[in-house]
Structures are given as structure tokens and as C-alpha cells.
Design an enzyme around this catalytic site. Structure first.
Site, PDB file in Angstrom:
ATOM      1  CG  PHE A  13      -1.787  -1.219   1.329  1.00 13.08           C
ATOM      2  CD1 PHE A  13      -2.662  -1.620   0.332  1.00 13.08           C
ATOM      3  CD2 PHE A  13      -1.673  -2.019   2.460  1.00 13.08           C
ATOM      4  CE1 PHE A  13      -3.417  -2.780   0.450  1.00 13.08           C
ATOM      5  CE2 PHE A  13      -2.422  -3.178   2.589  1.00 13.08           C
ATOM      6  CZ  PHE A  13      -3.284  -3.559   1.581  1.00 13.08           C
ATOM      7  CD  GLU A  55       7.008   4.576  -3.800  1.00  8.89           C
ATOM      8  OE1 GLU A  55       7.516   5.296  -4.691  1.00  8.89           O
ATOM      9  OE2 GLU A  55       5.809   4.674  -3.463  1.00  8.89           O
ATOM     10  NE  ARG A  57       0.498  10.837  -7.963  1.00  7.46           N
ATOM     11  CZ  ARG A  57       0.162  10.383  -9.172  1.00  7.46           C
ATOM     12  NH1 ARG A  57      -1.110  10.294  -9.527  1.00  7.46           N
ATOM     13  NH2 ARG A  57       1.088  10.032 -10.037  1.00  7.46           N
ATOM     14  CD  GLU A 117      -1.482   5.191  -6.493  1.00 13.56           C
ATOM     15  OE1 GLU A 117      -0.871   5.709  -5.546  1.00 13.56           O
ATOM     16  OE2 GLU A 117      -1.202   5.409  -7.690  1.00 13.56           O
TER      17      GLU A 117
END
Length: 784
Positions: free
Chosen positions: A242, A246, A324, A728
Site C-alpha cells: 500500500f 516503497e 500530487r 489507486e
């Protein structure tokens, strides 16, 4: 469903893609036979690591006494930052993340030292014995405090279109709003874990639960001060990621590797859940503000928005995450003249990190907040105002960052859901119900999603692959993406099988390994299949060209090699047909290479940060959700009664997997907006630190009526088989739950007032919003 999947598996290989095929590990996962890092058989003599944590949020490290740690039973080694032979900072993009605390304590629970012992229990016991003395300083724990101190992890960014000041002044109406948006714990089933195994001549093998094996490879090499080619990272599957794996899986791999290098023995580091929650970043909490100007019809004329991301103590990925959020502050609406400002605030918290949506949800919810505010102000249904402000010829097609919205599917999707979900009939039924129900109130909301697909860091939009064909016709595929339960390997296998015209059982997708495909991008930004699927296809096409030429030559038709087809387990040219495996045998004996690498880079991407304009996304994925809720105005408790979703995944590669992703994303998004309440005390310590104090949605929270439909329109862009990303975008469909809760509360004021409801909208917050609105109504009536 099982019969359907089995039937689909037996269909001709021309139907391998765009059909429902079960997840490649499904049976193994159900049976407990799917191996995760903790299931790997440990080498003889494996040692176990644990970390010692700070007990204050900010200050200078004055003294560190580890004598009791070293004397503890079973302890083999103890390290601090001074024992790192190479790079001490493992910040993924920008500096600021020391492997262990370096003179300064940055957040409560920061790892200060690490200990190695003969058992996991002994390592954790020893780690609790360190004496850490800190000259404590007042911590910065809020966005407002960080603004006051001008504390930022990265510079502020700004973009917009048009003359905002002029349009705002000329607007018939203006409205303002502020929204506190909570963070979210990843709560992956498999926690952070790494196994490091030393090899000869300083080489190191790393098995890690990571979404970014190449970054782990790089950081381990830098910490050990060795070349990257001496580090091999292997990642077969994760038990969930999720976004939490990363960047933040690397620290534990580096610590394990450092111990392994020092002792020349295998080392495993697995964080206990409570420690995991303290030392790893969350979804960024945001504190956002807006001002909007609009006319009597609710048409937006000007928008100002201030996006404030609580980044924690270091940059990590916050620069791109706040970007973003800014890119998605419009959602599906033309904001008129616009001014979007994004601040990256530095606080004494764990460094917040990637999470499904990567800032998009925290921006997108602001668009829905301002539309709700407009609807209440002009006494219109929120859906009417939403439709009136969608991107289009009558409003505008240029985003605040200058990208044209092409191939906009939202008007069609919303119209279909509006009709199929009986929106207006249900609106009347709910309004009638609320007028006669004194305690229970119902709410209804239909909200859209427009989500950009691509990494906003342009260089990450690339992927590699490696495809081998063996002499029995079986095919092995390796690519740079990682499998975290989302079905990436299944889709990759479908792509390879489709290209060669063979059945799925002829394809094996192997573990992601840095010694097979180098320099990979993280599996993130919903781009796993888009990037790696195209790279695999590219490798397959190279091999098909070789095989086609070989087969055509065997048929004495070399000039017709372009007409060779691969279908139904055969290679075909005109009336000549040969089994695929036989062609492979012939190619081998004719010395044709049966291995190829593949590569792909996403086209059309550009963004000029200085001007705030460009095309940061290859395409948009769209969707809409219609949600109905019921709230108890005496307690604030509520239920999500009904959800209908129509979502755009282009020409779906695997409808069953895509629908599963949409369902899971919606429930996870619902948890973010309703029950998942991260809490820190005044000292900066996380106190929602376990499953008893942090509530993720359970099976009982699933809406009784929950229908998901795929829109079924091919992607207009040249994505893999014209499909679209699915990881996403559906997360943001859950914003409809929050809007529906506000709709139910607004019924207490005859829908004339937009209630203030920060997220997560827990029953306590819902009750406070109800009481605040009731108080306002009473005061207005008194004044009247």
C-alpha cells in the site's frame, strides 16, 4: 465465480487477456503454501536483530550507554550510526533519513541503536536495555506550529491559471473552508522484514518485503560501501504494501545487511507490529484551506487552495506527494481562475510516506468539499453542481497545471450511475424519510474520480523485462514490478501467454530480482502493469520476430515472416501450422536466440516546475460512486447502507482481479475517512499503536448492498492492450461516504448549511457536527 474462472481458463488462448483468471498464487495463499520472507528456510547460524528506540520526540542525543545491552543474554553485536562504513543517510530522494539516530532525535520512537542476538526474543529483550539520554526540546507537532516556525522539508510549490484576484472580485458569491484530513496506517498483513545473507568477497543477498528492490540494492550497497553489483535483492511477494514498503523497507534491510557483513552470518530483522507502527511513516495528514468564487448557478469562477502536508521529520517522498495532492485538487472540475499552493511542513513525527493514492486523496477531497459548500449556498442538489462544473466545452478543459483533459469519461459515467442507481428517486425518498424521522437521518452522495496515471517524477516512468523460452516451449518471465497481492504477476503472465498464443500454464513469472532486471522503478503510482506489461510485451515481440523468421524459413516462405501468427498453441503461416513447442525445438537447433530483454518508457510526459505547467500524466482513470448512509443523531453512530460503483479500467486485462481491486480500495478508503484515527499525545508519541486502539474496517463494515461495474471503454492512449491502471484510482471513490455523511447531517438544516466534518469522520466527530449544526439552526431561529 470458480466455475466461471475454470471455464475461462479452458477457453482458447486468444481469450487469455480481457478475461477473468484467478490470481496466480490464490490456491497457495489459501492453503498457506505461498512463501513470504518469514517462510524462507533460514541458513544455519542465522542471527536476529532488533532496534532500540528513543522515548522523546526532539532533542540532542547527549549520552548513549549500551553496556547492559552488550551484556544481555545471547547478544552477538551492537551497532550505532558510528559503525556504518559507508553512507549514514538513506534518504530515498533527498537527505534527512539517518540509518540510526545521528546526534539528534527527530521523532518519538526513532531507532537509535540496533542489537544482534542468537534469538528474536533475546534480541528484543536486549534492545529494551539501552540507556538513551537526550537534551529534550519542545517538538513541532502540528501544521500550524510548523508554519509559525517556517519549518519545511522542501520548498513551497505553486501553480494556477488565469487572473484569480480579478475573477474572485467579480464573482457573485464567495465561500471559504478548511478541512483537517487525517493520516492512515498501512496495516499490511506482513510487517517489515528482511533477511540478509553474506556471500563471498563482500557480496550480499537480500530477501526483503519491499516495493522497490532496486532502491534497497542501492542503499545497502551505499551503507556497506560496496558496488551495487555485489548486492542482489530478491522479492517474490509481499503480504501487502500500500506504499508503506516503497521507501521504508530499506532501513531494515540495511541494518540486517550491516550486521551480516560484520558477522559473516545470515541476519533477519522483523519488526513487531507495535514497533512497526511507531517507526514507519503513515499517509500524510493534511490541513487544507480553500476560497471559491461562483455565480448564482453554482458555476465556479475562481479558486484559491492552500495545501498543507504534514511531512514528519524528513522529505522522504513528501515533495512528490504534496505535488500530487495539488495536481488532484480539481478532481473532475474546472476551477476557473486558479491558484494552488502546496506547503511541505516539517514536524517532529515519523517521516510520512507513500500510501495508496500518494497525496491524490488529500487533494481530491478538497474539490468535493468546495462543491458541497457551493451546493448548500445556492440551494441546489450537490450532484447538480457537480455536473455543472465538470470539465467540458461549456466550462473549460485546462487543469490548473495546464494539462488539457482529453477523453473525459466522467459525464457518461455519472449519467449512467445517476440513472442505474435511481439517484433522483432515492433523493426524494430520503428527503421524505428525513422529514419524518426524528433521530435517524439518511444521506446520499454521488461523487466522481479523475486520477492521473504516471509517476510525477518523469525518470521513474520506465520498466525492463527478461523473457526466456526453454526448449520444451515453457516460458519464464521476469520483470521489475513487485507482487503485493494486487495480481500483477497474473496479468503479466496473461500478457506473455497472449503474445505467444499459449496457455497460462506455459508461463512462469519469477521473483523480482535485481540481477535479472536492473534499475527498476518502484511498484507504485498504479503503474505496475502499464510499465512492466509493456516491457514484457516488448521482449515477447522481439522473440516472436525471431521465431516467425525461423518458421517462415522452415516453410520456404522467409519473405512472409510478417504474416506468421501465434495462436491456440500453434505457430501458423497460411495453411502451414506447427505446435509452438516444436517451433521452439526447431529454433534451438537452428541457433536462434530464445531469450530477450524488453524495455518501455511512458510517452508524452513533461512538466516544467518553474512555470507550473505541463503534462505530468499519460492519461486519466475515471470513476464514480453512489453511496447511501444512515446516522443516529443522538450518538453519532452510522452505517454505510448502499454503494454502487462504475469504474473505468479501460479494456480490463482481468475483470475479476480489477473488480477485487476496486472493492478493496473502496473499503480501505472508507476506513481512511471514517474509522482509522491516528492519535499522538502531547509528547509526540503515537498512542494508536496497535489493533486495539486503531480500527481498520472489518467484514461487518462492508455495505450490505455493494455493486461494482466496469465501464468497459478502451483506453484512448496506447497502454497495454488499451487497459487502464486500477490500483489507486478507486480508493478515492470512498469520498462519497464522507459526502453522504455530510448530506445526512445537512438535512438537519434543510440542506441550507454545509456541516464542518473533519476526517476521519468517527462517530464522535459526526455527533459533534450534528450538535454544532443543531445549535446553529436554533440560534438562527432565535434571531429570526
Amino acid at each position: 465465480m470458480r466455475k466461471l474462472i475454470e471455464a475461462n481458463n479452458q477457453q482458447s488462448t486468444q481469450k487469455v487477456v480481457h478475461t477473468s483468471v484467478k490470481h496466480e498464487s490464490a490456491i497457495r495463499q489459501v492453503q498457506g503454501k505461498a512463501n513470504y520472507i518469514d517462510d524462507i528456510v533460514e541458513p544455519q547460524g542465522t542471527l536476529y536483530a532488533a532496534v532500540g528506540l528513543s522515548s522523546c520526540a526532539a532533542g540532542d542525543l547527549e549520552h548513549l550507554d549500551l553496556s547492559r545491552v552488550r551484556e544481555s543474554e545471547g547478544v552477538v553485536d551492537v551497532i550505532t550510526i558510528d559503525d556504518v562504513p559507508g553512507h549514514k543517510d538513506i534518504g530515498p530522494v533527498f537527505k534527512g533519513d539517518p540509518l540510526l539516530a545521528d546526534k539528534e532525535i527527530k521523532f518519538y520512537g526513532q531507532p537509535v541503536f540496533a542489537v544482534l542476538a542468537t534469538s528474536l526474543t533475546l534480541a528484543r529483550k536486549a534492545a529494551s536495555k539501552g540507556e538513551i539520554k537526550v537534551n529534550a526540546q519542545p517538538p513541532t507537532l502540528s501544521v500550524d506550529d510548523a508554519h509559525t516556525k517556517q519549518s519545511f522539508v522542501r520548498p513551497t510549490h505553486r501553480f494556477g491559471q488565469g487572473d484569480v484576484e480579478k475573477q474572485m472580485q467579480e464573482a457573485t458569491h464567495t465561500a471559504t473552508g478548511r478541512l483537517s484530513i487525517g493520516g492512515q496506517e498501512h496495516m499490511y498483513l506482513e510487517g517489515q522484514v528482511s533477511l540478509a545473507i553474506p556471500d563471498e568477497e563482500s557480496r550480499m543477498k537480500i530477501f526483503t518485503s519491499s516495493q522497490h528492490p532496486s532502491e534497497v540494492q542501492k542503499l545497502v550497497a551505499e551503507v556497506l560501501n560496496i558496488k551495487l553489483h555485489h548486492v542482489m535483492v530478491d522479492m517474490r511477494r509481499m503480504g501487502g504494501g500500500f506504499g508503506g514498503k516503497e521507501t521504508q523497507a530499506a532501513q531494515w534491510a540495511c541494518i540486517a545487511a550491516l550486521f551480516a557483513s560484520r558477522t559473516q552470518r545470515a541476519v533477519k530483522l522483523r519488526l513487531p507490529r507495535q514497533t512497526d507502527m511507531h517507526v514507519t511513516g503513515k499517509r500524510h495528514p493534511f490541513e487544507n484551506e480553500f476560497e471559491v468564487g461562483f455565480d448564482d448557478t453554482g458555476r465556479i469562477q475562481a479558486t484559491r487552495m492552500r495545501i498543507n502536508g504534514n511531512c514528519g521529520h524528513s522529505p522522504d517522498l513528501s515533495d512528490a506527494i504534496v505535488d500530487r495532492a495539488m495536481f488532484h485538487a480539481d478532481n473532475g472540475y474546472f476551477l476557473g481562475a486558479s491558484d494552488i499552493v502546496g506547503h511541505r511542513l516539517k514536524t517532529n513525527m515519523v517521516s510520512h510516506t507513500a500510501y495508496r493514492g500518494f497525496g491524490g486523496p488529500q487533494g481530491m477531497i478538497m474539490a468535493e468539499a468546495l462543491v458541497d459548500k457551493i451546493a448548500r449556498a445556492v440551494s441546489e442538489d450537490p450532484l447538480t453542481i457537480r455536473k455543472r462544473n465538470l470539465y467540458g466545452e461549456s466550462t473549460g478543459t485546462k487543469t490548473p497545471y495546464g494539462m488539457d483533459v482529453e477523453h473525459n469519461l466522467l459525464p457518461e459515467i455519472i449519467a449512467k450511475l445517476e440513472q442505474d442507481g435511481r439517484y433522483w428517486q432515492r433523493r426524494k425518498e430520503i428527503t421524505d424519510f428525513n422529514s419524518t424521522s426524528p433521530v435517524v437521518k439518511k444521506g446520499l452522495a454521488l461523487t466522481p474520480v479523475k486520477f492521473g496515471i504516471s509517476f510525477t517524477a518523469k525518470h521513474l516512468n520506465q520498466a525492463g523485462a527478461l523473457v526466456h523460452i526453454y526448449t520444451d516451449g515453457s516460458i519464464q518471465v521476469n520483470h521489475g514490478g513487485t507482487e503485493m497481492g494486487q495480481g500483477l504477476h497474473t496479468k503479466i503472465a496473461q500478457i506473455a501467454a497472449n503474445e505467444f498464443g499459449v496457455s497460462l500454464d506455459m508461463i512462469e513469472v519469477t521473483a523480482t530480482r535485481t540481477d535479472k532486471v536492473p534499475n527498476t522503478s518502484p511498484t507504485a503510482a498504479s503503474s505496475g502493469t502499464d510499465l512492466n506489461g509493456k516491457a514484457v510485451q516488448n521482449a515477447c515481440l522481439t522473440l516472436k520476430d525471431r521465431l516467425a523468421e525461423c518458421f517462415a524459413t522452415l516453410q520456404n516462405c522467409k519473405e512472409k515472416s510478417s504474416e506468421v501468427r501465434f495462436e491456440a498453441g500453434n505457430v501458423v503461416l497460411g495453411e502451414n501450422k506447427m505446435a509452438f513447442a516444436d517451433v521452439i525445438q526447431a529454433a534451438y537447433f537452428n541457433r536462434v536466440s530464445l531469450s530477450s530483454s524488453g524495455f518501455y518508457q511512458t510517452p508524452k510526459l513533461h512538466y516544467n516546475r518553474d512555470t507550473g505547467e505541463g503534462r505530468p500524466f499519460f492519461y486519466f482513470a475515471y470513476g464514480a460512486a453512489l453511496t447511501e448512509v444512515s446516522i443516529d443523531t443522538l450518538s453519532g453512530e452510522y452505517s454505510v447502507d448502499s454503494v454502487d460503483v462504475i469504474h473505468d479500467v479501460g479494456d480490463s486485462l482481468n475483470p475479476a482481479i480489477d473488480i477485487g481491486q476496486i472493492e478493496g480500495a473502496f473499503i480501505q478508503g472508507m476506513g481512511w475517512l471514517t474509522t482509522e484515527d491516528l492519535r499522538w499525545n502531547d509528547e509526540g508519541k503515537l498512542i494508536s499503536e496497535n489493533m486495539a486502539t486503531y480500527k481498520i474496517p472489518a467484514i461487518g463494515d462492508t455495505p450490505k448492498h455493494f455493486n461494482v461495474s466496469l465501464f468497459g471503454r478502451k483506453n484512448a492512449e496506447d497502454s497495454i492492450y488499451h487497459s487502464k491502471a486500477v490500483g489507486e484510482p478507486p480508493f478515492m471513490l470512498a469520498i462519497s461516504v464522507w459526502c453522504a455523511l455530510k448530506d445526512a447531517i445537512a438535512s438537519l438544516a434543510n440542506y441550507r448549511v454545509d456541516p464542518q466534518l473533519d476526517t476521519p469522520a468517527t462517530p464522535e466527530r459526526v455527533l459533534h457536527a450534528v450538535m454544532a449544526l443543531q445549535s446553529k439552526v436554533a440560534k438562527d431561529e432565535e434571531l429570526a
